[in-house]
Design a protein around this motif. Structure first.
Motif, short mmCIF file in Angstrom:
data_model
loop_
_atom_site.label_atom_id
_atom_site.label_comp_id
_atom_site.label_asym_id
_atom_site.label_seq_id
_atom_site.Cartn_x
_atom_site.Cartn_y
_atom_site.Cartn_z
N GLU A 40 0.84 -1.20 0.00
CA GLU A 40 0.00 0.00 0.00
C GLU A 40 0.88 1.26 0.00
O GLU A 40 1.98 1.23 0.54
CB GLU A 40 -0.91 0.01 1.23
N ARG A 47 -5.97 -0.31 10.53
CA ARG A 47 -6.97 -0.86 9.61
C ARG A 47 -8.35 -0.93 10.27
O ARG A 47 -9.39 -0.70 9.64
CB ARG A 47 -6.51 -2.26 9.18
N ARG A 132 -11.18 -3.73 2.92
CA ARG A 132 -9.94 -4.15 3.57
C ARG A 132 -8.97 -3.00 3.78
O ARG A 132 -8.28 -2.95 4.76
CB ARG A 132 -9.28 -5.24 2.70
N GLU A 279 -2.21 -12.13 10.38
CA GLU A 279 -3.30 -12.87 9.74
C GLU A 279 -2.82 -13.83 8.65
O GLU A 279 -3.56 -14.71 8.26
CB GLU A 279 -4.30 -11.88 9.13
N LYS A 323 -17.92 -2.19 16.25
CA LYS A 323 -17.65 -0.76 16.44
C LYS A 323 -18.71 0.09 15.75
O LYS A 323 -18.43 0.80 14.79
CB LYS A 323 -16.26 -0.44 15.89
C1 LIG Z 1 -12.70 -2.46 8.36
C2 LIG Z 1 -12.02 -3.40 9.31
C3 LIG Z 1 -12.36 -3.40 10.65
C4 LIG Z 1 -11.72 -4.25 11.55
N1 LIG Z 1 -12.07 -4.22 12.86
C5 LIG Z 1 -11.42 -4.99 13.74
C6 LIG Z 1 -11.69 -4.92 15.14
O1 LIG Z 1 -12.57 -4.18 15.58
N2 LIG Z 1 -10.97 -5.68 15.99
C7 LIG Z 1 -9.99 -6.50 15.54
O2 LIG Z 1 -9.34 -7.14 16.36
N3 LIG Z 1 -9.71 -6.61 14.22
C8 LIG Z 1 -10.39 -5.88 13.31
N4 LIG Z 1 -10.09 -5.98 11.98
C9 LIG Z 1 -9.05 -6.94 11.55
C10 LIG Z 1 -7.66 -6.32 11.68
O3 LIG Z 1 -7.60 -5.13 10.96
C11 LIG Z 1 -6.63 -7.31 11.19
O4 LIG Z 1 -6.67 -8.42 12.06
C12 LIG Z 1 -5.22 -6.76 11.17
O5 LIG Z 1 -5.13 -5.60 10.41
C13 LIG Z 1 -4.27 -7.80 10.62
O6 LIG Z 1 -3.00 -7.28 10.59
P1 LIG Z 1 -1.89 -7.85 9.63
O7 LIG Z 1 -0.72 -6.97 9.82
O8 LIG Z 1 -1.75 -9.30 9.84
O9 LIG Z 1 -2.45 -7.66 8.19
P2 LIG Z 1 -2.75 -6.32 7.41
O10 LIG Z 1 -3.20 -5.27 8.32
O11 LIG Z 1 -3.63 -6.72 6.27
O12 LIG Z 1 -1.35 -5.88 6.83
C14 LIG Z 1 -0.72 -6.58 5.80
C15 LIG Z 1 -0.08 -5.59 4.85
O13 LIG Z 1 0.75 -6.33 3.99
C16 LIG Z 1 0.62 -5.83 2.67
N5 LIG Z 1 0.99 -6.88 1.73
C17 LIG Z 1 0.28 -7.98 1.38
N6 LIG Z 1 0.98 -8.70 0.47
C18 LIG Z 1 2.13 -8.03 0.24
C19 LIG Z 1 3.24 -8.26 -0.60
N7 LIG Z 1 3.30 -9.33 -1.36
N8 LIG Z 1 4.24 -7.37 -0.59
C20 LIG Z 1 4.17 -6.27 0.20
N9 LIG Z 1 3.16 -6.02 1.02
C21 LIG Z 1 2.15 -6.88 1.03
C22 LIG Z 1 -0.83 -5.45 2.60
O14 LIG Z 1 -1.03 -4.52 1.57
C23 LIG Z 1 -1.07 -4.84 3.99
O15 LIG Z 1 -0.81 -3.49 4.00
C24 LIG Z 1 -10.73 -5.15 11.07
C25 LIG Z 1 -10.41 -5.17 9.70
C26 LIG Z 1 -11.03 -4.31 8.82
C27 LIG Z 1 -10.65 -4.35 7.36
#
Ligand SMILES: Cc1cc2nc3c(=O)[nH]c(=O)nc-3n(C[C@H](O)[C@H](O)[C@H](O)COP(=O)(O)OP(=O)(O)OC[C@H]3O[C@@H](n4cnc5c(N)ncnc54)[C@H](O)[C@@H]3O)c2cc1C
Ligand code: HEM
Ligand code: SF4
Length: 812
Positions: A40, A47, A132, A279, A323
């Protein structure tokens, strides 16, 4: 220190999991050259808060967690807008789509998930998106400006938050869900039903038990088709049916992948020096979709990478919080009872709360809270610690004073263990918060957030953080705890009304702007309330803002379960004529009305009218609206009275019809019901009305504050009067005093108890000058009202845009 010895750590994914692990590494003093590569084009943002951005209560700037400067300050090399394509384990380099290659000693995959898009025909059409990232959010904000109808597929947490956001943006939103229950992975049918009712009140429509089989349209989506053949119009479709771990890089590189990238208890993948967190990973068969687990994983991984001894990661117990302002739902651990569970439940229809605790072998293993989530932190901690149920815990959570409400119990800082996790998302304990207050002198929630991280993610723990601040600081803790009329403001009703008067504010937008509401558009709680206060204060100059009213008032009709509407014409005092009955019968037949029902308020309800037929039905009836949908005078129920009844001493039918005609159409803080009886036999049941009137030999007795609803209350006798003129004057003054001092949605039954009968008597009975002024003000307001259906029928544009939008809008 020389750089040569520093190991190269490459983080793939610039999201919460990757960056919170990096934050931990920095805290532990880890000796790494860190490179972060993110797809991104943004720095790491929260997020979770995208739901608030969509709803309008936060901006994109508000949700940045680590700004550009943070990367610089911490000497982190950041590549944004770059997608990593593979890891070469032999050469130990990471390669990306733009040709970038970065050598590593250790690599951390933190690529999160992507929305699952249903594989149905048409799912690639324009206007079909997931929810997302910032790009999705921006697309929804744009779509809301150009289009009207949205469908959200998926009735889980994400789908509901998306739906609420789109409603706030002014779209007509239907949530389509495969199952019969919303959030069925976290809630039982009871809680799910309560949730659905609450969200319907907030303007979301639901189609449950519907399987989408096709997305219709040419290039852009125009609707959905379901398995049963039904169709739904939509020009925006948000898919919120689940997520899939982003495992592409691992797969392409040959690292073991199942549902997610398989990791052990130290977050190691099947390859040496390659880790996965958040995740995208699968640990002991589980992939998580919430932030609390990734925080716990990040702590274990950071320690492991820094060579600090620590516990392995053994999995997480997740909890959920929705939320959406005004909807408090919490669920943790097991929630569906089986034979082996002992179940404690308490449902309170008045407070709209529900509590359920599941116990297995006397251990608390799961809970659902709806409406009142003040026990969520302690229940979450008990479930995590596998705590045994005791009498003390039972009393503390279920309450012993009022069956099952938990009411009256106070927050006890002493009883909360030091290691209790208050902020589940960021793993902040009670002790860390107390230390931040006592050792570092912090005094507000925001300061605690900046210092400890508590409340930084979903915000669900804010009430507990406030309670801790309150307990530690006593009177020293002020503003953050103050309750406003809704989450957009800390101002209460009286303060807002005083500001409107003092500053001469005239529109809801102006009020929200001048009074610094956190959400400049307001929410479904404050907007109708402010709209009411404005109209009440400036009856002559007030400009109606139809969009600031609840949907039933906007449409001048009650929407029913099946999406059709009801039509309730006035029958003043419950009296009708054969001519009117004939008209009602003719119109009912012509427009295929499903049921004609005699209402509790003594008139006829034509149930099952199609939206587009509403204007013609009213036109052909040519009768005034009965306001059965409005926060306004509903009916004046009457008995037969002296015109016919042999007991009657007063003309109740005549007086009822007179009062109804005189006071109809005026907005009140809440719905308003009256009754007039010819004698104390009280056949029309004055005791449950906002104003009840009972005839006697020498005149009338007036009752106030009755309610026949869920919280029944017998009306109080207010006064006795001798003449009809006095009766009308006192009723008018009472109504105006309620209009001027009532809180929006407060019924007279609550109003009378809040102000006290003596106070109301002092103003209306003991002070003729005030009474006269109140009457003058209600008379002025009454001069401004007009029949809403006449207004719609006389305004072609309004008629077509509101009701007949299938046909072209005719503008003059
Ligand atoms: C609208 C919304 C509301 C939410 N509300 C809640 C809540 O109330 N409570 C809660 O606990 N959770 C909530 N969640 C879930 C929470 O946001 C996720 O569990 C969390 O963001 C996961 O974090 P992460 O770092 O594993 O993944 P992400 O936040 O998805 O980060 C992964 C990043 O890696 C990048 N990426 C992917 N593939 C590649 C690649 N090949 N090369 C480079 N970069 C890459 C992606 O673009 C992204 O920016 C919500 C999610 C959304 C979308
Ligand atoms: C969306 C929610 C509701 C709708 C659409 C609705 C609609 C109606 C309608 C159309 C009537 C007939 C009255 C008339 O002729 O005007 C009525 C009567 C009544 N409603 Fe409701 N109602 C709702 C919620 C409630 C609630 C929450 C309560 C209790 C607090 C309540 C209590 C009553 C009572 C007691 C009557 C009988 C009135 C009388 O006899 O005069 N209603 N309602
Ligand atoms: S309240 Fe009295 S006057 Fe009215 S119908 Fe009953 S008995 Fe007759």
């Amino acid at each position: 220190m020389s750089n040569i010895k520093r190991e190269k750590l490459v983080v793939i994914g610039n999201g919460i999991a990757g960056i919170s692990t990096v934050e931990q590494i920095i805290k532990l003093g880890g000796n790494f050259d860190i490179t972060v590569i993110g797809q991104e084009p943004h720095p790491n943002y929260n997020r979770i808060m995208l739901s608030y951005v969509l709803e309008g209560s936060k901006t994109l700037d508000d949700i940045v967690l680590n700004d550009w400067k943070w990367y610089e300050d911490n000497h982190i090399t950041l590549h944004t807008g770059v997608t990593v394509t593979a890891i070469d384990g032999e050469r130990k380099v990471v390669t990306a789509d733009n040709g970038l290659t970065v050598p590593y000693d250790k690599v951390m995959i933190a690529t999160g998930s992507k929305p699952f898009i249903l594989p149905v025909p048409g799912s690639d059409k324009e206007g079909v998106i997931g929810f997302r990232n910032i790009a999705d959010c921006t697309q929804m904000l744009e779509a809301a400006k150009a289009y009207k109808k949205a469908a959200v597929i998926g009735g889980g947490l994400l789908g509901l938050e998306a739906a609420k956001g789109l409603v706030s943006l002014g779209m007509e939103v239907t949530v389509v869900h495969l199952m019969q229950d919303l959030m069925e992975s976290q809630l039982d049918s009871m809680a799910s039903g309560m949730l659905k009712r609450e969200l319907e009140q907030q303007g979301i429509n639901f189609l449950l038990g519907k399987q989408t089989t096709e997305i219709l349209g040419d290039t852009r989506v125009t609707g959905l088709r379901f398995k049963d053949g039904d169709e739904l119009e939509a020009d925006l479709v948000v898919m919120a049916v689940g997520i899939r771990a982003n495992t592409g890089i691992a797969q392409a590189s040959g690292i073991e992948v199942n549902r997610g990238i398989v990791v052990n208890d130290y977050l190691q993948t099947s390859w040496p020096d390659v880790y996965a967190v958040g995740e995208c990973c699968e640990h002991r068969g589980a992939c998580y979709g919430l932030v609390a687990p990734l925080f716990e994983q990040g702590q274990v991984l950071a320690k492991h990478l820094c060579g600090v001894e620590g516990q392995p990661y053994e999995g997480s117990i997740v909890s959920t919080k929705l939320k959406i302002s005004g909807v408090d739902v919490f669920s943790a651990g097991e929630f569906m009872e089986q034979a082996e569970h002992a179940v404690i439940t308490a449902k309170d229809d008045w407070r709209k709360t529900y509590k359920k605790i599941l116990i297995r072998d006397n251990i608390i293993v799961g809970a659902i809270l709806f409406g009142d989530v003040s026990d969520s932190a302690s229940l979450q901690s008990m479930i995590r610690k596998k705590t045994a149920m005791t009498d003390e815990i039972y009393d503390s959570i279920m309450g012993t004073d009022r069956a099952g409400t938990g009411g009256g119990k106070a927050f006890s800082l002493e009883k909360m263990p030091d290691d209790e996790i208050v902020c589940g998302c960021n793993g902040v304990t009670k002790k860390a918060i107390v230390d931040a207050i006592t050792l570092q002198g912090h005094t507000t929630v925001d300061e605690i957030k900046a210092c400890t991280g508590a409340t930084r993610s979903c915000g669900g723990c804010k009430p507990v953080v406030e309670q801790i601040l309150q307990s530690v600081l006593g009177d020293g803790f002020k503003a953050a705890g103050k309750q406003g009329i809704c989450p957009c403001t800390t101002l209460d009703r009286d303060e807002i009304v005083a500001e409107i008067r003092a500053k001469g504010l005239t529109t809801t937008k102006e009020v929200m702007h001048v009074l610094n509401f956190s959400n400049p558009e307001g929410c479904s709680k404050c907007r109708p309330a402010i709209h009411y206060y404005l109209a009440m204060l400036n009856p002559v100059t007030h400009q109606e803002e139809r969009e600031s009213r609840f949907v039933n008032e906007r449409m001048n009709a009650n929407i029913q379960k099946d999406g059709t509407y009801t039509v309730v014409p006035r029958m003043y005092g419950g009296v009708t004529t054969p001519e009117d009955l004939k008209k009602i019968a003719d119109v009912s037949l012509k427009y295929n009305v499903k049921v004609v029902k005699v209402t509790g308020g003594q008139r006829l309800d034509l149930i099952g009218v199609k939206k587009e037929d509403l204007p013609s039905v009213w036109e052909e009836l040519d009768m005034p609206s009965g306001y059965a949908y409005a926060k306004s005078l509903r009916t004046v129920k009457t008995c037969v009275g002296s015109q016919f009844c042999r007991f009657g001493t007063q003309d109740s039918m005549g007086m009822g019809a007179f009062l109804e005609e005189k006071f109809e159409r005026l907005d009140f803080p809440a719905k308003f019901k009256m009754a007039v009886n010819g004698c104390p036999r009280n056949c029309a049941e004055s005791c449950t009305k906002d104003i009840g009137i009972v005839g006697n030999d020498g005149g009338w007795e007036i009752f106030v504050g009755g309610n026949g609803g869920t919280k029944a209350r017998l009306a109080d006798s207010f006064c006795k009067v001798k003449t009809d003129e006095e009766l009308v004057e006192i009723c008018g003054a009472l109504m105006q005093y309620y209009r001027e001092t009532g809180k929006y949605l407060e019924r007279t039954s609550e109003w009378v108890e809040r102000l006290g009968l003596e106070q109301i008597r002092a103003v209306i009975l003991d002070d003729p000058k005030q009474r006269k002024e109140l009457v003058e003000r209600i008379e002025l307001a009454l001069q401004q009202v007009e029949d809403p259906w006449k207004k719609v029928l006389n305004d072609e544009k309004l008629r077509y845009t509101l009701f007949e939008d299938a046909r072209p809008v005719i503008s003059k």
